[in-house]
Design an enzyme around this catalytic site. Structure first.
Site, short mmCIF file in Angstrom:
data_model
loop_
_atom_site.label_atom_id
_atom_site.label_comp_id
_atom_site.label_asym_id
_atom_site.label_seq_id
_atom_site.Cartn_x
_atom_site.Cartn_y
_atom_site.Cartn_z
N LYS A 62 0.83 -1.21 0.00
CA LYS A 62 0.00 0.00 0.00
C LYS A 62 0.87 1.26 0.00
CE LYS A 62 -3.71 -2.30 2.50
NZ LYS A 62 -4.68 -2.39 1.45
N CYS A 63 1.93 1.23 -0.79
CA CYS A 63 2.92 2.31 -0.83
C CYS A 63 2.87 3.00 -2.20
CB CYS A 63 4.30 1.72 -0.57
SG CYS A 63 5.67 2.88 -0.70
N GLY A 64 3.29 4.23 -2.25
CA GLY A 64 3.38 4.94 -3.53
C GLY A 64 4.37 4.28 -4.48
N THR A 66 4.71 0.93 -4.70
CA THR A 66 4.29 -0.47 -4.89
C THR A 66 4.34 -0.89 -6.35
OG1 THR A 66 2.94 -0.40 -2.89
CG2 THR A 66 2.44 -2.15 -4.46
#
Length: 183
Positions: A62-64, A66
């Site tokens: 759920k990361c920028g 990803t």
């Protein structure tokens, strides 16, 4: 004058010998006894990777960053004869990897077709830092550099003999020439 020259030559010789011995004693990643399981279960034997480069990446779903899973998969496919990618899920940055092992495995396969190695969830910093990351981030262990893991998708490249080559920030795309030129 002759004694000064002989003394200087002796000192230089001793220094060369000292640095040669210490350079040879730098620990190999492959000789270290690290313990970690893959998401599929079973302990990973890192000594099996000797002779190939290894790229370690702490990951989160759920990361920028990803979307880098796609580039990691492409890198894995393109260089599979000489590179092993090891993704290490971590929930220490913004709680961006909250899932269980099964959820992480499903996410990686379903969304990015990941076929490279993904480990169990670990800690990459702090009190319970995984020993792999202790080695990667401490010069006293890797004999190359001290670093801190500052966010998800930070990368560490190990050479074929198990020596740390370089660290890459999260913003460096896995297909960037900064990485591929070293492969």
């Amino acid at each position: 004058m002759k004694n000064i020259i002989n003394s200087a030559a002796l000192i230089v010789g001793l220094m060369i010998s000292f640095y040669s011995v210490n350079a040879q004693q730098a620990p190999s990643f492959y000789d270290s006894q690290f313990s970690i399981d893959s998401l599929e279960g079973g302990q990973i034997d890192f000594s099996e990777f000797k002779g190939k480069k290894v790229l370690f990446v702490n990951v989160a779903s759920k990361c920028g960053y990803t979307s880098q899973y796609s580039q990691l998969q492409e890198l894995s496919e393109k260089y599979n004869d000489k590179l092993i990618i090891v993704a290490l899920p971590c929930n220490q940055f913004g709680n961006q990897e909250p899932g269980s092992s099964n959820e992480i495995a499903d996410f990686c396969k379903k969304n990015y077709g990941v076929t490279f190695l993904v480990t169990e969830k670990i800690k990459v910093k702090g009190d319970n830092q995984n020993t792999i990351y202790t080695w990667l981030t401490q010069k006293s262990q890797n004999h190359v550099l001290d670093s801190k893991v500052s966010w998800n998708f930070q990368k560490y490249l190990i050479d074929e003999e198990g020596k740390l080559m370089k660290m890459f920030s999260s913003s460096v795309n896995p297909l960037d020439s900064k990485i591929t030129d070293l492969l």
